[in-house]
Design a protein around this motif. Structure first.
Motif, short mmCIF file in Angstrom:
data_model
loop_
_atom_site.label_atom_id
_atom_site.label_comp_id
_atom_site.label_asym_id
_atom_site.label_seq_id
_atom_site.Cartn_x
_atom_site.Cartn_y
_atom_site.Cartn_z
N ASP A 9 0.82 -1.21 0.00
CA ASP A 9 0.00 0.00 0.00
C ASP A 9 0.86 1.26 0.00
OD1 ASP A 9 -2.29 -1.53 -0.04
OD2 ASP A 9 -2.81 -1.17 2.07
N GLU A 10 1.93 1.27 0.81
CA GLU A 10 2.82 2.43 0.84
C GLU A 10 3.50 2.61 -0.52
OE1 GLU A 10 3.98 4.73 3.63
OE2 GLU A 10 1.94 4.15 4.11
N LYS A 13 1.13 4.19 -2.92
CA LYS A 13 0.91 5.60 -2.61
C LYS A 13 2.11 6.45 -3.07
CE LYS A 13 -1.44 8.95 -1.20
NZ LYS A 13 -2.70 9.31 -1.85
N LYS A 161 -0.73 9.00 3.51
CA LYS A 161 -2.02 8.44 3.10
C LYS A 161 -3.00 9.47 2.53
CE LYS A 161 -1.98 4.36 6.04
NZ LYS A 161 -0.82 3.88 5.41
#
Length: 190
Positions: A9-10, A13, A161
């Protein structure tokens, strides 16, 4: 959510902000040095699926080179470097909660800024009024959700985020540029 899913996920992003990332397996830590056995750059093909990320990685990081980002790495030193940094911020009227900031593995801080044209180079072992720090401009930087044994990198305020573009990352403030420019080297690199 597993650590690999968090790293995936990081990576997505950071990629959406135009920043490349990597994962690696760190086997041992010797101060700021990390002994690793595996390094994987997370290119677009790797990011098609989280299953492409090796399950045994424990470090995630980004590439600063060509990113227009810098990382101010405030060292955790017995002399109170982190506390001195917060005193400095208060003195010059800067609120750290407005920064892209994380606690680093050994009690220091990583603070990410956009650099909008000021000539800055990577420098290590800098000191300014009791603040020990590095300026990272072209290196790889470990970041959250990296972990080693019971220690981890951890974002303040949710990290990246909520960011929708690189322009959401704060520009390095003038007092911090001045701190960098007035700093001295406190350790001779071997």
């Amino acid at each position: 959510m597993s650590k690999v899913e968090l790293m995936y996920d990081e990576a997505l992003k950071w990629k959406s902000l135009g920043i490349d990332s990597f994962v690696m397996r760190v086997e041992a830590e010797m101060g700021s040095k990390k002994l690793s056995k595996k390094f994987v750059k997370l290119n677009s093909e790797m990011l098609l699926s989280k299953e492409n990320i090796p399950s045994d990685v424990n470090f995630f990081g980004i590439f600063l080179q060509n990113s227009d980002l810098i990382c101010l790495d405030i060292e955790h030193l017995p002399s109170g470097s982190v506390q001195n940094f917060f005193f400095f911020l208060e003195r010059v009227g800067l609120n750290p909660d407005t920064f892209l900031i994380e606690n680093s593995l050994n009690g220091g801080l990583h603070i990410f800024f956009r650099n909008t044209g000021t000539k800055l180079e990577t420098k290590h072992f800098l000191q300014y009024h009791g603040i020990g720090f590095d300026v990272l401009t072209k290196d790889r930087v470990f970041t959250s959700p990296s972990f080693f044994k019971s220690k981890k990198y951890e974002w303040w305020n949710g990290g990246i985020k909520e960011f929708t573009s690189k322009e959401d990352i704060p520009i390095i403030p003038l007092p911090l540029l001045e701190m960098i420019q007035k700093s001295e080297c406190w350790k001779i690199k071997k």
